[in-house]
Design a protein around this motif. Structure first.
Motif, mmCIF file in Angstrom:
data_model
loop_
_atom_site.group_PDB
_atom_site.id
_atom_site.type_symbol
_atom_site.label_atom_id
_atom_site.label_comp_id
_atom_site.label_asym_id
_atom_site.label_seq_id
_atom_site.Cartn_x
_atom_site.Cartn_y
_atom_site.Cartn_z
ATOM 1 N N GLY A 7 0.828 -1.201 0.000
ATOM 2 C CA GLY A 7 0.000 0.000 0.000
ATOM 3 C C GLY A 7 0.856 1.242 0.000
ATOM 4 O O GLY A 7 2.060 1.203 0.243
ATOM 5 N N PHE A 8 0.203 2.346 -0.258
ATOM 6 C CA PHE A 8 0.851 3.652 -0.299
ATOM 7 C C PHE A 8 1.379 4.004 1.079
ATOM 8 O O PHE A 8 0.919 3.460 2.101
ATOM 9 N N MET A 9 2.329 4.920 1.130
ATOM 10 C CA MET A 9 2.855 5.368 2.414
ATOM 11 C C MET A 9 1.706 5.859 3.291
ATOM 12 O O MET A 9 0.733 6.444 2.804
ATOM 13 N N GLY A 10 1.791 5.563 4.571
ATOM 14 C CA GLY A 10 0.777 6.013 5.510
ATOM 15 C C GLY A 10 -0.506 5.210 5.506
ATOM 16 O O GLY A 10 -1.464 5.569 6.190
ATOM 17 N N SER A 11 -0.536 4.100 4.774
ATOM 18 C CA SER A 11 -1.774 3.306 4.708
ATOM 19 C C SER A 11 -1.957 2.409 5.927
ATOM 20 O O SER A 11 -3.028 1.851 6.133
#
Length: 167
Positions: A7-11
């Motif tokens: 997943g994307f950063m911060g997910s």
């Protein structure tokens, strides 16, 4: 691996992987931490010295090594699925690949000023949205399941993952 989180950063990959590993009594590997351990350098330091391409090479080498372990939870970096060879490695592994998705607004809130994300340090919410949109197809290509993390506690996400893998 028994479960792979992308997943994307911060997910929420790191937080969820730790809780999941605790509940399932499995070891957890955070790919970014494994890269730092194997290289002896921080992620920002690798980016500064070698650029993104140099970092992605080290990331691929570390991913290949980590996937040889047959038990545990793997939390990948936000950009791990960008390289075709990483996508092939992730999809070839028998472990389910679970995509954790957060909106750009939620991502901005979570990562604001953490100083550990070289690609995001200068991005606002619109910039994060553009970067996420650019990566989304590559995430989707790897994912067996997608979980929206907005407005949910890490424990709720862990419970959903356990439900998915037990079915």
């Amino acid at each position: 691996m028994r479960i792979i989180l992308i997943g994307f950063m911060g997910s929420g990959k790191t937080t969820v992987s730790t809780l999941l590993a605790d509940q399932l009594h499995l070891p957890v590997t955070d790919l970014d931490r494994a890269i730092e351990q194997s290289s002896g350098k921080s992620i920002p330091q690798i980016f500064q010295e070698s650029g993104e391409e140099g970092f992605r090479t080290v990331e691929h080498q570390t991913l290949t090594m980590v996937l040889q372990r047959r038990d545990g939870i793997l939390a990948t970096g936000g950009g791990t699925p960008l390289r075709a060879d990483n996508r092939r490695a992730l999809t070839a592994d028998p472990a389910p690949v679970i995509l954790l998705h957060a909106s750009p607004e939620e991502t901005a809130r979570r990562i604001q000023h953490d100083g550990e994300r070289p690609l995001a340090d200068t991005l606002d919410t619109a910039g994060l949205a553009a970067l996420l949109a650019k990566r989304q197809a590559r995430y989707d290509e790897c994912a067996d399941f997608t979980i929206d993390t907005d407005g949910r506690t890490p424990q709720e996400i862990v419970d959903q993952i356990i439900g998915l893998i037990e079915d």
